[in-house]
Design an enzyme around this catalytic site. Structure first.
Site, mmCIF file in Angstrom:
data_model
loop_
_atom_site.group_PDB
_atom_site.id
_atom_site.type_symbol
_atom_site.label_atom_id
_atom_site.label_comp_id
_atom_site.label_asym_id
_atom_site.label_seq_id
_atom_site.Cartn_x
_atom_site.Cartn_y
_atom_site.Cartn_z
ATOM 1 C CG HIS A 1 -1.798 0.767 1.428
ATOM 2 N ND1 HIS A 1 -2.604 0.956 0.306
ATOM 3 C CD2 HIS A 1 -1.312 2.743 2.274
ATOM 4 C CE1 HIS A 1 -3.014 3.058 0.988
ATOM 5 N NE2 HIS A 1 -2.907 2.999 1.794
ATOM 6 C CB CYS B 1 -2.930 3.761 -3.009
ATOM 7 S SG CYS B 1 -2.431 1.447 -3.010
#
Length: 273
Positions: free
Chosen positions: A32, A146
């Site tokens: 992430h 992301c």
């Protein structure tokens, strides 16, 4: 931010679901990405990240409700900005490194752009769909996640004149490989009163094994069903921008990569600081 402030920009990266599984997904390079900021004027830190609002699984696959034929999608995504940087979260199993220094004025211009970007792209998309793993292969669908937000933000800062450091930056991408996709229709044309009942049932049956299960037995049975449909029968139904598409899957079917994407070069014609 005050215009004369000097803002440090940090690259933040940690394994997906690190809060629950630690570095487990980090070994698979499923990461992430986010961006950190530090005001040298006030000493305050901030984190900005583009998140799937209802967790990754819910953004990737729908909920199937017994009383409703239409799959229920919780695939919204948005940029979130909050005070503080969780140093332990990013440092222990991931990355927290300085990548640029910008002015308060530049930060404020970026913030206005983030608001516009947030209103433009509101859906999270996990998959990048390509014709093959070759570099020049046709890309049928781009992911919207992301890392893509972080890359767009870096590009905007470079456009505004931000000078980035020369360091290696890698990002997770999850690929599906298929022949040319076939457009099937939107929610109304497939599942509506005059929709295609056979197609609607096929889509529901495809998504059924992807729902979360509690027992180990059900989980293993689901994996077998997914393998049979996606690998053996080479079928995948994709929901992208409110529309359903059929993907005729091809070898190697799915691949997770951790690719280097260099930091952008500064736009030297912009005054920057």
């Amino acid at each position: 931010m005050k215009g004369d402030d000097v803002i440090e920009v940090f690259r933040l990266q940690a394994p997906v679901w690190e809060f629950k599984y630690g570095d487990l997904l980090g070994h698979l390079k499923i990461m992430h990405d986010a961006i950190g900021f530090r005001s040298t004027l006030t000493g305050k830190n901030y984190t900005m990240e583009w998140y799937e609002l209802f967790q990754l699984g819910n953004c990737t696959f729908p909920h199937l409700r017994p009383e409703m034929d239409v799959p229920f999608w919780c695939n919204q995504g948005a940029a979130c900005f909050f005070e503080g940087i969780d140093d332990i979260h990013w440092k222990d199993n991931g990355t927290l490194v300085l990548v640029a220094t910008i002015s308060g004025n530049m930060f404020n211009k970026m913030a206005k752009w983030v608001k516009q970007d947030n209103e433009t792209g509101i859906y999270y998309e996990t998959w990048t769909v390509q014709a093959s793993p070759e570099k020049e292969a046709e890309t049928w669908f781009e992911s919207y996640d992301c890392s893509k937000f972080v890359l767009r933000t870096y590009e905007k800062l470079a456009e505004l004149g931000a000078p980035f450091k020369k360091i290696e930056t890698n990002y997770t991408r999850i690929f599906l490989y298929s022949g040319e996709p076939t457009y099937l229709g939107n929610e109304t044309s497939v599942f509506g009163p005059t929709g295609n009942k056979t197609l609607a049932l096929a889509i529901r049956r495809f998504y059924y094994p992807f729902k979360p299960y509690l027992s180990t037995k059900e989980f293993l049975l689901s994996l077998l069903r997914i393998f049979d449909v996606v690998i053996m029968h080479r079928q995948f139904y994709l929901f992208y921008n409110f529309e359903y598409w059929f993907l005729p899957m091809k070898f190697p079917f799915i691949k997770i990569t951790y690719e280097e994407i260099p930091l952008p070069n500064r736009n030297k014609t912009f005054p920057g600081f």
